[in-house]
Scaffold this motif. Structure first.
Motif, mmCIF file in Angstrom:
data_model
loop_
_atom_site.group_PDB
_atom_site.id
_atom_site.type_symbol
_atom_site.label_atom_id
_atom_site.label_comp_id
_atom_site.label_asym_id
_atom_site.label_seq_id
_atom_site.Cartn_x
_atom_site.Cartn_y
_atom_site.Cartn_z
ATOM 1 N N GLY A 188 32.635 36.152 37.973
ATOM 2 C CA GLY A 188 33.191 37.087 37.005
ATOM 3 C C GLY A 188 34.710 37.033 36.998
ATOM 4 O O GLY A 188 35.344 36.740 38.021
ATOM 5 N N TRP A 189 35.277 37.317 35.840
ATOM 6 C CA TRP A 189 36.734 37.335 35.718
ATOM 7 C C TRP A 189 37.356 38.297 36.719
ATOM 8 O O TRP A 189 38.372 37.985 37.342
ATOM 9 C CB TRP A 189 37.096 37.735 34.289
ATOM 10 N N ARG A 190 36.737 39.445 36.925
ATOM 11 C CA ARG A 190 37.262 40.444 37.855
ATOM 12 C C ARG A 190 37.242 39.921 39.290
ATOM 13 O O ARG A 190 38.154 40.217 40.077
ATOM 14 C CB ARG A 190 36.463 41.740 37.736
ATOM 15 N N VAL A 191 36.253 39.144 39.647
ATOM 16 C CA VAL A 191 36.197 38.559 40.991
ATOM 17 C C VAL A 191 37.415 37.672 41.221
ATOM 18 O O VAL A 191 38.056 37.717 42.285
ATOM 19 C CB VAL A 191 34.897 37.739 41.176
ATOM 20 N N ARG A 192 37.758 36.887 40.204
ATOM 21 C CA ARG A 192 38.912 35.999 40.334
ATOM 22 C C ARG A 192 40.211 36.796 40.389
ATOM 23 O O ARG A 192 41.100 36.510 41.204
ATOM 24 C CB ARG A 192 38.924 34.997 39.172
ATOM 25 N N VAL A 193 40.332 37.800 39.531
ATOM 26 C CA VAL A 193 41.534 38.632 39.524
ATOM 27 C C VAL A 193 41.715 39.320 40.870
ATOM 28 O O VAL A 193 42.823 39.361 41.431
ATOM 29 C CB VAL A 193 41.475 39.684 38.395
ATOM 30 N N ASP A 194 40.642 39.862 41.416
ATOM 31 C CA ASP A 194 40.736 40.568 42.695
ATOM 32 C C ASP A 194 41.147 39.633 43.826
ATOM 33 O O ASP A 194 41.945 40.014 44.700
ATOM 34 C CB ASP A 194 39.404 41.234 43.031
ATOM 35 N N ALA A 195 40.618 38.411 43.836
ATOM 36 C CA ALA A 195 40.989 37.438 44.866
ATOM 37 C C ALA A 195 42.475 37.097 44.772
ATOM 38 O O ALA A 195 43.185 37.038 45.789
ATOM 39 C CB ALA A 195 40.143 36.176 44.736
ATOM 40 N N LEU A 196 42.947 36.904 43.558
ATOM 41 C CA LEU A 196 44.368 36.610 43.371
ATOM 42 C C LEU A 196 45.224 37.802 43.781
ATOM 43 O O LEU A 196 46.296 37.636 44.387
ATOM 44 C CB LEU A 196 44.629 36.236 41.913
ATOM 45 N N GLY A 197 44.753 38.993 43.486
ATOM 46 C CA GLY A 197 45.496 40.188 43.864
ATOM 47 C C GLY A 197 45.626 40.339 45.367
ATOM 48 O O GLY A 197 46.675 40.759 45.864
ATOM 49 N N ARG A 198 44.563 40.005 46.101
ATOM 50 C CA ARG A 198 44.621 40.093 47.565
ATOM 51 C C ARG A 198 45.687 39.173 48.138
ATOM 52 O O ARG A 198 46.211 39.430 49.223
ATOM 53 C CB ARG A 198 43.251 39.764 48.166
ATOM 54 N N ALA A 199 45.992 38.107 47.430
ATOM 55 C CA ALA A 199 47.013 37.158 47.890
ATOM 56 C C ALA A 199 48.393 37.490 47.321
ATOM 57 O O ALA A 199 49.331 36.716 47.505
ATOM 58 C CB ALA A 199 46.622 35.739 47.490
ATOM 59 N N HIS A 200 48.501 38.651 46.630
ATOM 60 C CA HIS A 200 49.766 39.083 46.022
ATOM 61 C C HIS A 200 50.247 38.083 44.966
ATOM 62 O O HIS A 200 51.450 37.910 44.765
ATOM 63 C CB HIS A 200 50.838 39.282 47.098
ATOM 64 N N TYR A 201 49.283 37.457 44.306
ATOM 65 C CA TYR A 201 49.588 36.552 43.195
ATOM 66 C C TYR A 201 49.735 37.422 41.952
ATOM 67 O O TYR A 201 48.858 37.473 41.088
ATOM 68 C CB TYR A 201 48.441 35.547 43.060
#
Length: 212
Positions: free
Chosen positions: A74-87
């Motif tokens: 899901g798009w949200r899964v990708r966004v959340d992963a990037l957010g955890r890395a402060h991307y």
């Protein structure tokens, strides 16, 4: 410092490839090659390389290690992963690009980037053009991909892009791909290219090597 001493210092202090930093055990196999492509997408905007590498690790930790897994996520899964890395700032657009890119790789090369290399016919310029067909990747990104992929695709060696050649010139080293390739074993070309890029991003490191 003589050229061989400079190269030895570069490899020792800065010779970790960006794939290694992202936790990718690069091999001539579909999954790790795709992971390198993901890292390339992440590095293809104006963001620190260490943040991009961290974002890649978060995506892979979430199980997104293949184009099929990325496309099905899901798009949200990708966004959340990037957010955890402060991307930050680019997380939503990059999440979209990663999804589109995964679908493209599946459609164009059946999820196997070795097919892309075969399509390029061993020509570096052709490969760089094909890589740029992937969403978000431009000339700089194509250079990143080729720099790292030469570790497992001997036909790419020696590959040193403009950024690595410019740093080599500052350090008094040969500043052509052929000249730099002659300074190391073929299997170390990717490490030297990465080292030159890392040093080029740190003016202090350039000065230290220049006066050593």
């Amino acid at each position: 410092m003589k050229s061989d001493e400079t190269v030895a210092e570069l490899l020792s202090a800065y010779g970790r490839t960006y794939a290694e930093e992202a936790g990718i055990t690069l091999r001539d196999k579909p999954a790790p090659l795709y992971q390198l492509l993901v890292l390339t997408v992440l590095c293809s905007i104006r963001i620190k390389a260490e943040i991009a590498a961290g974002a890649a690790r978060e995506l892979f930790a979430a199980g997104l290690r293949t184009p099929r897994a990325m496309a099905d996520s899901g798009w949200r899964v990708r966004v959340d992963a990037l957010g955890r890395a402060h991307y930050v700032r680019y997380d939503e657009s990059t999440a979209t690009a990663l999804g589109r890119g995964a679908e493209f790789v599946l459609d164009r090369w059946h999820g196997d980037l070795r097919r892309m290399w075969a399509e390029a016919g061993g020509e570096r310029g052709q490969l760089a053009g094909l890589v740029q067909e992937v969403p978000r990747i431009g000339p700089v990104g194509a250079g990143i991909f080729c720099r790292e992929a030469q570790a497992v695709w001997p036909g790419l060696r020696p590959f040193f892009d403009e950024r690595s050649c410019a740093t080599a010139k500052e350090l008094g080293l040969p500043h052509t791909a052929r000249g730099l390739g002659a300074l190391v074993r073929p299997e170390d070309a990717a490490r030297l290219a990465a080292a030159l890029v890392r040093v080029g991003l740190s003016r202090g490191a350039v000065r230290e090597l220049q006066v050593a």
